[in-house]
Design an enzyme around this catalytic site. Structure first.
Site, PDB file in Angstrom:
ATOM      1  N   ASN A 157     -15.179  -2.146   1.477  1.00 56.45           N
ATOM      2  CA  ASN A 157     -13.845  -1.938   2.044  1.00 56.45           C
ATOM      3  C   ASN A 157     -13.652  -0.573   2.684  1.00 56.45           C
ATOM      4  OD1 ASN A 157     -14.064  -1.655  -0.973  1.00 56.45           O
ATOM      5  ND2 ASN A 157     -12.253  -0.409  -0.590  1.00 56.45           N
ATOM      6  N   GLN A 186     -13.054  -8.575   1.639  1.00 57.22           N
ATOM      7  CA  GLN A 186     -13.064  -7.999   2.995  1.00 57.22           C
ATOM      8  C   GLN A 186     -13.905  -8.832   3.972  1.00 57.22           C
ATOM      9  OE1 GLN A 186     -11.301  -5.635   4.334  1.00 57.22           O
ATOM     10  NE2 GLN A 186     -10.388  -4.733   2.500  1.00 57.22           N
ATOM     11  N   SER A 206      -8.696 -13.021  -1.036  1.00 48.95           N
ATOM     12  CA  SER A 206      -7.294 -12.585  -1.025  1.00 48.95           C
ATOM     13  C   SER A 206      -6.656 -12.906   0.325  1.00 48.95           C
ATOM     14  CB  SER A 206      -7.243 -11.083  -1.276  1.00 48.95           C
ATOM     15  OG  SER A 206      -5.919 -10.635  -1.194  1.00 48.95           O
ATOM     16  N   HIS A 208      -3.930 -11.914   1.915  1.00 46.98           N
ATOM     17  CA  HIS A 208      -3.263 -10.935   2.796  1.00 46.98           C
ATOM     18  C   HIS A 208      -4.238 -10.144   3.657  1.00 46.98           C
ATOM     19  CE1 HIS A 208      -3.638  -6.964   0.566  1.00 46.98           C
ATOM     20  NE2 HIS A 208      -3.974  -7.784  -0.403  1.00 46.98           N
ATOM     21  N   THR A 244       3.113 -21.386 -13.476  1.00 43.79           N
ATOM     22  CA  THR A 244       3.562 -22.289 -12.401  1.00 43.79           C
ATOM     23  C   THR A 244       3.048 -21.771 -11.061  1.00 43.79           C
ATOM     24  OG1 THR A 244       5.497 -22.826 -13.684  1.00 43.79           O
ATOM     25  CG2 THR A 244       5.610 -23.313 -11.334  1.00 43.79           C
ATOM     26  N   CYS A 331      -5.528   0.940  -2.026  1.00 45.20           N
ATOM     27  CA  CYS A 331      -5.089   0.903  -3.419  1.00 45.20           C
ATOM     28  C   CYS A 331      -5.284   2.240  -4.112  1.00 45.20           C
ATOM     29  CB  CYS A 331      -5.860  -0.167  -4.183  1.00 45.20           C
ATOM     30  SG  CYS A 331      -6.175  -1.608  -3.206  1.00 45.20           S
TER      31      CYS A 331
HETATM   32  C1  PLP Z   1     -13.021  -5.382  -1.530  1.00 44.83           C
HETATM   33  C2  PLP Z   1     -11.677  -5.586  -2.134  1.00 44.83           C
HETATM   34  N1  PLP Z   1     -11.578  -6.218  -3.313  1.00 44.83           N
HETATM   35  C3  PLP Z   1     -10.397  -6.441  -3.902  1.00 44.83           C
HETATM   36  C4  PLP Z   1      -9.220  -6.026  -3.326  1.00 44.83           C
HETATM   37  C5  PLP Z   1      -7.909  -6.293  -4.012  1.00 44.83           C
HETATM   38  O1  PLP Z   1      -7.278  -7.399  -3.432  1.00 44.83           O
HETATM   39  P1  PLP Z   1      -5.695  -7.653  -3.651  1.00 44.83           P
HETATM   40  O2  PLP Z   1      -4.988  -6.616  -2.859  1.00 44.83           O
HETATM   41  O3  PLP Z   1      -5.467  -9.033  -3.150  1.00 44.83           O
HETATM   42  O4  PLP Z   1      -5.444  -7.550  -5.117  1.00 44.83           O
HETATM   43  C6  PLP Z   1      -9.270  -5.345  -2.090  1.00 44.83           C
HETATM   44  C7  PLP Z   1      -8.033  -4.832  -1.457  1.00 44.83           C
HETATM   45  O5  PLP Z   1      -8.041  -3.872  -0.720  1.00 44.83           O
HETATM   46  C8  PLP Z   1     -10.531  -5.128  -1.481  1.00 44.83           C
HETATM   47  O6  PLP Z   1     -10.633  -4.500  -0.311  1.00 44.83           O
END
Ligand code: PLP
Length: 396
Positions: A157, A186, A206, A208, A244, A331
């Site tokens: 990432n 990613q 994921s 989003h 749910t 994050c």
């Molecule tokens: C490689 C990777 N794994 C996991 C995640 C976490 O995903 P989520 O934001 O859906 O919890 C991210 C988010 O940036 C990511 O880039």
């Protein structure tokens, strides 16, 4: 979104999150309004909702190349990673307590492994080469008789480096009791990955990150594989993930997948061109260093450093001009420490502290890349000049 001085908004933080596609929003809003029944309810409203859930599961399974029963809906990448790694660790600790992962995983894997260490598990964090790529030989060397799990991400990432997951998975096939988890958050929609050929037992997705909603994702779990559920309760999602189901978000995820399928590889090729254009532009700016390798990378991530200039200062200078980028992964970008990933590839702390991640998406154009490069050149020039005068006045 507040815009830059001139009203310009150029969003280049698509690895942090993407703007949901308008059709995804429409699908979600329709699902919320019309399919409000609980999929577990036995009446008509429940059955209608259950049918939407079933369709979404089929769409996801077809895209991933697996069976619908192997798709577990979760709250996103973090949950999928936690569910996979802890689920295996807790279920198979009788067999062994050793886990193999890499030094460059996202915190949603890395910190889970750290937590397991504090609970008596042993983790080997395999190093990477100067491009951020793990070598099969190093994974082979880390293997022990008590290894129960190998977890390797698909696309890094921060750097965009693609890991040799298919190669690792194929080698792992000779150890049927060692499970293989891949954090594919990613990579989905950008870098093809064949689930079944790659010997993957568990995979995290994921929504989003590919123009779907936040707070929803998938854990692929190979048929027949038993893992300990993180969440106990009503036994939804085949008992692996009680709670749910978030139907509007799941419907939105399925819509985002359908759009990925429609676009196919055309979008990947377009992004690759934009990334090349970005690399060329950045390479010509004095004082800028490109950290993302030239080949074997995803088409959307570009990491750069401007040694001597703090990443946060550069980020805000770009923001003033209307460009939105990241420092490290979104994050963890608030922690003022050099990136663990960049340090793992041998980048000096000062250089790592000045790194930015530019991540391209579906809405970005060649013209925007040119505008960004011009803005970056301006910002770097003025910030470096400012740093020089600051240093002079301090040493005077
Ligand atoms: C490689 C990777 N794994 C996991 C995640 C976490 O995903 P989520 O934001 O859906 O919890 C991210 C988010 O940036 C990511 O880039």
């Amino acid at each position: 979104m507040p815009s830059g001085r001139c009203g310009l908004v150029i969003y280049l933080d698509n690895s942090a999150t993407t703007r949901p596609h308008p059709q995804v929003i429409e699908t979600m809003s329709r699902a919320m309004a019309s399919y409000y029944g609980n999929p577990s309810s036995l009446h008509r409203k429940g059955l209608e909702a259950e049918s939407v859930l079933k369709q979404a599961r089929e769409v996801a399974a077809k895209y991933l190349g697996c069976k619908p029963g192997e798709v577990i809906f979760t709250s996103g990448g973090t949950e999928s990673n936690n569910a996979a790694i802890k689920g295996v660790a807790f279920q198979y600790q009788g067999r062994g307590k050793h886990i193999i992962t890499t030094q460059v995983e996202h915190p949603a894997v890395f910190d889970v492994c750290k937590q397991l260490e504090s609970m008596g598990f042993t983790v080997t964090y395999v190093p990477v080469d100067h491009e951020g790529r793990v070598r099969l030989e190093d994974v082979q060397q880390a293997m022990r008789p008590d290894t129960i799990l190998v977890s390797v991400m698909h696309v890094n990432n921060e750097l965009g480096t693609i890991q040799p997951v298919a190669e690792i998975g194929k080698w792992l096939k000779q150890f049927p009791k060692v499970l293989f988890h891949v954090d594919a958050v990613q990579g989905i929609g950008k870098v093809p990955l064949k689930l079944k050929d790659s010997g993957i037992d568990l995979l995290s997705v994921s929504a989003h990150k590919f123009y779907g909603p936040r707070g929803v994702g998938i854990l692929f779990k190979r048929e027949g594989l038993i893992i300990q559920p993180l969440l106990m309760g009503g036994g939804q999602e085949a008992g692996v993930r009680s709670g749910t189901e978030n139907l509007p978000a799941i419907a939105g995820l399925a819509k985002a997948i359908r759009i990925l399928e429609e676009l196919g590889s055309v979008e990947t090729v377009r992004l690759q061109r934009l990334l090349e254009q970005l690399r060329e532009g950045i390479s010509q700016i004095e004082g800028c260093q490109v950290n993302t390798p030239k080949s074997g990378v995803a088409p959307h991530i570009m990491n750069l450093s401007v040694p001597g200039v703090k990443a946060e200062v550069l980020l805000h200078a770009l923001e003033e001009r209307g460009f939105y980028v990241s420092t490290k992964s979104a994050c963890s970008s608030k922690a003022n420490e050099p990136s663990r990933v960049l340090m793992a590839i041998g980048i000096e702390a000062e250089c790592a502290l000045s790194s930015l991640r530019i991540s391209l998406g579906r809405e970005n154009t060649a013209d925007e890349v040119n505008q960004f490069v011009a803005a970056l050149r301006e910002c770097v020039k003025s910030l470096r000049a400012y740093m020089k005068t600051e240093t002079k006045s301090v040493t005077r």
